[in-house]
Write a protein that holds these residues in place. Structure first.
Motif, PDB file in Angstrom:
ATOM      1  N   PRO A 342      44.276  43.554  34.713  1.00 32.19           N
ATOM      2  CA  PRO A 342      44.786  42.354  34.045  1.00 32.19           C
ATOM      3  C   PRO A 342      44.555  41.116  34.907  1.00 32.19           C
ATOM      4  CG  PRO A 342      46.432  44.124  34.075  1.00 32.19           C
ATOM      5  CD  PRO A 342      45.336  44.545  34.992  1.00 32.19           C
ATOM      6  N   ALA A 343      44.586  39.960  34.289  1.00 34.59           N
ATOM      7  CA  ALA A 343      44.478  38.716  35.054  1.00 34.59           C
ATOM      8  C   ALA A 343      45.612  38.648  36.061  1.00 34.59           C
ATOM      9  CB  ALA A 343      44.533  37.519  34.117  1.00 34.59           C
ATOM     10  N   SER A 348      51.236  38.059  44.832  1.00 30.81           N
ATOM     11  CA  SER A 348      50.591  39.208  45.480  1.00 30.81           C
ATOM     12  C   SER A 348      49.289  39.579  44.768  1.00 30.81           C
ATOM     13  CB  SER A 348      51.544  40.407  45.508  1.00 30.81           C
ATOM     14  OG  SER A 348      51.910  40.795  44.193  1.00 30.81           O
ATOM     15  N   ASP A 349      49.270  39.474  43.452  1.00 27.08           N
ATOM     16  CA  ASP A 349      48.024  39.737  42.700  1.00 27.08           C
ATOM     17  C   ASP A 349      46.928  38.743  43.097  1.00 27.08           C
ATOM     18  OD1 ASP A 349      49.253  41.779  41.326  1.00 27.08           O
ATOM     19  OD2 ASP A 349      49.620  40.606  39.513  1.00 27.08           O
ATOM     20  N   ILE A 350      47.322  37.487  43.215  1.00 25.05           N
ATOM     21  CA  ILE A 350      46.363  36.441  43.587  1.00 25.05           C
ATOM     22  C   ILE A 350      45.808  36.718  44.984  1.00 25.05           C
ATOM     23  CG2 ILE A 350      46.102  33.994  44.171  1.00 25.05           C
ATOM     24  CD1 ILE A 350      46.270  34.345  41.200  1.00 25.05           C
ATOM     25  N   ALA A 351      46.685  37.047  45.905  1.00 27.56           N
ATOM     26  CA  ALA A 351      46.253  37.334  47.276  1.00 27.56           C
ATOM     27  C   ALA A 351      45.298  38.518  47.303  1.00 27.56           C
ATOM     28  CB  ALA A 351      47.467  37.597  48.160  1.00 27.56           C
ATOM     29  N   GLY A 352      45.614  39.549  46.521  1.00 26.36           N
ATOM     30  CA  GLY A 352      44.753  40.723  46.468  1.00 26.36           C
ATOM     31  C   GLY A 352      43.391  40.398  45.891  1.00 26.36           C
ATOM     32  N   PHE A 353      43.347  39.524  44.893  1.00 26.73           N
ATOM     33  CA  PHE A 353      42.088  39.113  44.273  1.00 26.73           C
ATOM     34  C   PHE A 353      41.197  38.404  45.300  1.00 26.73           C
ATOM     35  CE2 PHE A 353      39.198  36.749  41.595  1.00 26.73           C
ATOM     36  CZ  PHE A 353      39.054  37.504  40.443  1.00 26.73           C
ATOM     37  N   TYR A 354      41.783  37.466  46.026  1.00 30.35           N
ATOM     38  CA  TYR A 354      41.010  36.739  47.037  1.00 30.35           C
ATOM     39  C   TYR A 354      40.554  37.670  48.160  1.00 30.35           C
ATOM     40  CZ  TYR A 354      41.846  32.053  45.165  1.00 30.35           C
ATOM     41  OH  TYR A 354      41.843  30.929  44.381  1.00 30.35           O
ATOM     42  N   ASN A 355      41.438  38.537  48.578  1.00 26.67           N
ATOM     43  CA  ASN A 355      41.083  39.459  49.671  1.00 26.67           C
ATOM     44  C   ASN A 355      39.940  40.377  49.272  1.00 26.67           C
ATOM     45  OD1 ASN A 355      43.020  38.433  51.397  1.00 26.67           O
ATOM     46  ND2 ASN A 355      44.596  39.922  50.790  1.00 26.67           N
ATOM     47  N   ARG A 356      39.948  40.777  48.021  1.00 30.12           N
ATOM     48  CA  ARG A 356      38.937  41.708  47.533  1.00 30.12           C
ATOM     49  C   ARG A 356      37.539  41.095  47.613  1.00 30.12           C
ATOM     50  NH1 ARG A 356      39.773  45.771  43.661  1.00 30.12           N
ATOM     51  NH2 ARG A 356      37.980  47.175  43.655  1.00 30.12           N
ATOM     52  N   LEU A 357      37.428  39.814  47.307  1.00 29.66           N
ATOM     53  CA  LEU A 357      36.116  39.178  47.246  1.00 29.66           C
ATOM     54  C   LEU A 357      35.737  38.415  48.520  1.00 29.66           C
ATOM     55  CD1 LEU A 357      36.136  37.842  43.563  1.00 29.66           C
ATOM     56  CD2 LEU A 357      34.830  39.767  44.470  1.00 29.66           C
ATOM     57  N   SER A 358      36.707  38.090  49.351  1.00 34.92           N
ATOM     58  CA  SER A 358      36.415  37.268  50.530  1.00 34.92           C
ATOM     59  C   SER A 358      35.598  37.998  51.586  1.00 34.92           C
ATOM     60  CB  SER A 358      37.719  36.755  51.151  1.00 34.92           C
ATOM     61  OG  SER A 358      38.537  37.830  51.564  1.00 34.92           O
ATOM     62  N   SER A 359      35.493  39.324  51.463  1.00 34.32           N
ATOM     63  CA  SER A 359      34.693  40.086  52.422  1.00 34.32           C
ATOM     64  C   SER A 359      33.197  39.886  52.214  1.00 34.32           C
ATOM     65  CB  SER A 359      35.023  41.576  52.319  1.00 34.32           C
ATOM     66  OG  SER A 359      34.734  42.060  51.012  1.00 34.32           O
ATOM     67  N   ARG A 375      38.366  35.153  35.055  1.00 38.19           N
ATOM     68  CA  ARG A 375      39.109  36.360  34.657  1.00 38.19           C
ATOM     69  C   ARG A 375      40.241  36.022  33.709  1.00 38.19           C
ATOM     70  NH1 ARG A 375      40.926  39.186  32.199  1.00 38.19           N
ATOM     71  NH2 ARG A 375      41.731  41.289  32.436  1.00 38.19           N
ATOM     72  N   GLY A 376      40.967  34.951  33.990  1.00 36.97           N
ATOM     73  CA  GLY A 376      42.049  34.562  33.101  1.00 36.97           C
ATOM     74  C   GLY A 376      41.563  33.976  31.792  1.00 36.97           C
ATOM     75  N   ALA A 377      40.528  33.154  31.867  1.00 40.22           N
ATOM     76  CA  ALA A 377      40.037  32.458  30.673  1.00 40.22           C
ATOM     77  C   ALA A 377      39.276  33.366  29.729  1.00 40.22           C
ATOM     78  CB  ALA A 377      39.154  31.284  31.083  1.00 40.22           C
ATOM     79  N   SER A 378      38.746  34.481  30.232  1.00 41.45           N
ATOM     80  CA  SER A 378      37.872  35.336  29.418  1.00 41.45           C
ATOM     81  C   SER A 378      38.626  36.139  28.370  1.00 41.45           C
ATOM     82  CB  SER A 378      37.077  36.288  30.327  1.00 41.45           C
ATOM     83  OG  SER A 378      36.230  35.567  31.190  1.00 41.45           O
ATOM     84  N   SER A 379      39.896  36.397  28.590  1.00 46.04           N
ATOM     85  CA  SER A 379      40.678  37.137  27.608  1.00 46.04           C
ATOM     86  C   SER A 379      40.819  36.313  26.337  1.00 46.04           C
ATOM     87  CB  SER A 379      42.068  37.451  28.174  1.00 46.04           C
ATOM     88  OG  SER A 379      41.984  38.172  29.370  1.00 46.04           O
ATOM     89  N   SER A 380      41.132  36.976  25.247  1.00 46.35           N
ATOM     90  CA  SER A 380      41.332  36.278  23.988  1.00 46.35           C
ATOM     91  C   SER A 380      42.656  36.737  23.368  1.00 46.35           C
ATOM     92  CB  SER A 380      40.173  36.558  23.030  1.00 46.35           C
ATOM     93  OG  SER A 380      40.257  35.754  21.894  1.00 46.35           O
ATOM     94  N   PRO A 381      43.705  35.885  23.375  1.00 49.10           N
ATOM     95  CA  PRO A 381      43.701  34.512  23.877  1.00 49.10           C
ATOM     96  C   PRO A 381      43.615  34.471  25.396  1.00 49.10           C
ATOM     97  CG  PRO A 381      45.927  35.162  23.332  1.00 49.10           C
ATOM     98  CD  PRO A 381      45.041  36.286  22.865  1.00 49.10           C
TER      99      PRO A 381
END
Length: 435
Positions: A342-343, A348-359, A375-381
């Protein structure tokens, strides 16, 4: 009050007086179509290519002004398709505007509220199926639609649904505020349906002076004729040098972007090919991007994964290979995994998202935030929640935000049309996802 990107972008929006100085003919034409100059214009012009994209797509995909002078049944069905497409995509802003558009073109209030003829219902089924995520048009729904209309009429209706792919995504993800004139026009009628204004209206819905949209008449046609030359002049300048037929358009785009966008081969109207080719060229032009091509390619790929369009994912990998060859292939594997989740909706979700890609070497905070917003904008709605909006405010300038959402909106248009043509050809290539 719900936090929105629109509220964050408001201080940077371009005022209507400034817009009228450069674009008066196209603004006036839209007022004829829906009774108001929409608030979205002020946000789109933050990234001028976004405003240009919008004003190329609307008149060309609706075949304006010819549609207004054409058969009443066709333009009413196009309006109904646009309305139900917006409702299925859960975009209240577009639902209000397209309700007004449909009524002005001759659709009945009964058709809006659900009392429909078999032909109208076939159009509605197609529009709703094309607009859901994932794409949900069955072979029987496709056949029920195509058996009732001439191919010229089916193309016009399908193009109107495709156009709403762009409009639904932009208005929903940005959270554009609905104009009082639109509320007055259709608020009473829509209040008797499942429609709710949601984030597009601050506070309770207030119908200050209920009005009824007038159907096209002689004055409508005269206003359109008056604005036509000016709008045509702007468009000619925007599309100069762009091919208007396939495969020339495909070769043109392949050279510039790494992909030939074969869905363009399906259109009989040259103006459609030229407009869409221009839009794709401009949105993938390195000289026009503020967001940056790395962020744009990765955000687009994330979109394709969230909406279950494997074919689009493959195509966007080709684009990325040409425009951002420095991006490591492993990043796409990580995006595949993040698209399954999910978006992010907490700190903590935000931190995990950044950590996942910052490597990933070379990815900046801006690049990762673009992927997060995608990721957030792609869902409908769209699920552009408060946590995502806070990060966007820290790491993306307003121009980049508009550029990104415009690009996702273009991709949603492509997604709808690609899927439709896959059904038409009896193919499951687009519909199947490896997610």
């Amino acid at each position: 009050m719900t936090k929105t990107l629109a509220a964050q972008l408001k201080p940077f929006a371009v005022d209507f007086n400034t817009l009228h100085k450069s674009y008066s003919p196209v603004l006036s034409l839209v007022r004829v179509l829906i009774g108001v100059v929409p608030n979205c214009d002020t946000y789109l012009e933050i990234w001028p290519t976004g405003f240009k994209t919008y004003n190329l797509l609307v008149p060309n995909m609706l075949n304006l002004p010819a549609t207004l002078f054409g058969r009443k049944r066709t333009k009413a069905l196009m309006g109904l398709a646009m309305y139900r497409s917006s409702m299925a995509a859960e975009c209240p802003y577009c639902s209000a505007h397209t309700c007004s558009y449909a009524l002005r073109r001759g659709a009945t209030p009964d058709a809006i509220t659900g009392i429909r003829s078999p032909q109208e219902q076939a159009v509605v089924a197609l529009a709703e199926g094309m607009s859901r995520i994932p794409f949900q048009v069955s072979k029987s729904e496709y056949q029920a639609f195509t058996e009732q209309f001439h191919p010229v009429e089916t193309e016009k209706i399908v193009l109107s649904i495709g156009l709403m792919g762009f409009l639904n995504k932009f208005m929903d993800a940005i959270g554009v505020e609905l104009e009082q004139e639109s509320i007055n026009d259709v608020g009473k009628l829509l209040s008797g349906t499942e429609w709710r204004a949601g984030k597009h209206v601050s506070g309770p819905l207030n119908i200050s002076s209920s009005t009824i949209p007038k159907q096209d008449n002689l004055m409508t046609y005269l206003r359109v004729i008056r604005q036509g030359p000016g709008a045509d002049s702007l468009e000619r300048g925007w599309t100069r040098g762009v091919p208007d037929s396939y495969p020339k358009a495909g070769e043109f785009l392949l050279n510039l972007t790494g992909h030939n966008f074969p869905f363009l081969a399906h259109f009989s109207q040259k103006r459609i090919v030229r407009a869409l080719t221009t839009v794709l060229r401009d949105n993938l032009d390195k000289s026009k991007t503020v967001l940056g091509m790395t962020a744009k390619c990765l955000a687009g790929y994330m979109f394709s994964r969230v909406i279950f369009n494997h074919s689009l994912s493959v195509d966007l990998r080709k684009v990325a290979a040409q425009l951002t060859p420095e991006v490591n292939e492993s990043v796409f594997d990580q995006l595949d995994e993040l698209a399954e989740l999910p978006a992010p909706g907490s700190d903590s979700d935000i931190a995990g998202f950044y950590n996942r890609l910052s490597s990933n070497k070379g990815l900046t905070k801006k690049d990762i935030t673009a992927v997060l917003l995608s990721r957030g904008a792609s869902s409908s709605p769209a699920d552009v929640n408060d946590h995502i909006i806070d990060q966007v405010g820290k790491w993306l300038e307003p121009t980049s935000v508009v550029e990104l959402v415009v690009w996702l909106s273009v991709l949603q248009l492509v997604h709808r049309l690609e899927n439709y043509f896959a059904i038409a050809q009896g193919s499951s290539r687009v519909l199947q996802s490896t997610r």
